[in-house]
Scaffold this active site. Sequence first.
Site, short mmCIF file in Angstrom:
data_model
loop_
_atom_site.label_atom_id
_atom_site.label_comp_id
_atom_site.label_asym_id
_atom_site.label_seq_id
_atom_site.Cartn_x
_atom_site.Cartn_y
_atom_site.Cartn_z
CG HIS A 113 -0.28 0.02 2.54
ND1 HIS A 113 0.04 1.19 3.20
CD2 HIS A 113 0.13 -0.99 3.36
CE1 HIS A 113 0.61 0.91 4.37
NE2 HIS A 113 0.68 -0.41 4.49
CB CYS B 230 1.19 -4.22 5.32
SG CYS B 230 -0.31 -5.15 5.74
#
Length: 408
Positions: free
Chosen positions: A284, A303
């Site tokens: 992201h 992440c």
Amino acid sequence: MSVRSSILAAAAALLLASTALVRANEPSYGPNTYDRTLEALIAHEDIANRGGWPKVPAGATALKPDSQGPDVTALKQRLVAGGDLAPEAVDGDVYDAAVTEAVKRFQRRHGLSDLGTVGRLTLKAMNTPVEARLNQLTATLERLKGNGFNFASRYVVVNIPGASVEAVENGTVRERHLAIVGRPDRPSPVIQANITSVNLNPYWTVPMSIVKADIIPHMRKDPGFIAKSNMKLLGAENKEIDPASVNWSGLTNPYFYVRQEPGPTNSLGQLKIDMPNSDAVYMHDTPKKSLFRNDVRFNSSGCARIEGVRDLAAWLLEGSEWTRSAIEDEIAKGERKNIALKKPVPVAWVYLTGWQGADGQVQFRDDIYGLDTPQGIVTSTIQPRKPKPKAAALPPARPAAAPVTASN
């Protein structure tokens, strides 16, 4: 020049010769990585057998271009031994342009900012024994021997220790990106998955582990944290809960989930790349772009934040109407949008601390999670996908029995 220096120079000449032939722009993780890394292992075994490389004194951190003295001499000998400085340049004790370029080369090979001067991290990398580097190269070879990832015509690789991303097409790197990956207490997993969609202006549903570890302690200190962070508490049937109604001081098992609304301050930034997997990780954007300027980029909760993630998204969506400009226009609307890829793109999150690149340069990164051990290698190797079990064949239906007729 001493006999030992001559030997080191000869070994370094072999390394430089191997880098003279610039190869295709191949990925760091691909079908050729094993063979290239084996070359590096052989070259570094030769250096180890000849006594290793010399130690650089701590005083090297004070050196600048045009400096002179024994510390420069020691630095030059180390650069020659590692193949970063040509053997014929070892004479003299001046920190000249050739030394500056050699230090930059060394820094690039170790994932450091190529400033051309010896800082703390550069000194640490230079004084890492060759035996430790051999262990890293060996660990990579062991992982690749057990590798279960099939290299498709298009795929994405995240190298966790390198905090970097490559988008690969037909064996060539199309995109390279810096990344921010999991910190040691919240490590990023080694996985393979398929990228299925790109989410614009995404919500962030905060994982319950982060709610417990971060959000609740924040709310105990600052009751306005939820509102300041553009978050909402949502309970059953997505009904919003007033944070003031929650007993934060005694809360251990939340009866709600926390969602951060879309916007430029969202922790996911304004774009998320979805890759369904059992570890619930993804790639992201981030509002904290300055973190990409750091040499040490292990700051996430698992992440991967990607620098230039919109370019990566545009590559993933090639062949559709979603060009880079179309993505920008849609993000500017501020509305959530999910764009499914026409064909899923495989992605591998790998753990490589030492390998030889396509250009012949040997790359090293810190073993940030301490996985270059026999057991660590096993747990950080991508395993082959297990074939989905075939549905059991149903036995053929029996013919219906003829009705029994009552006799007269």
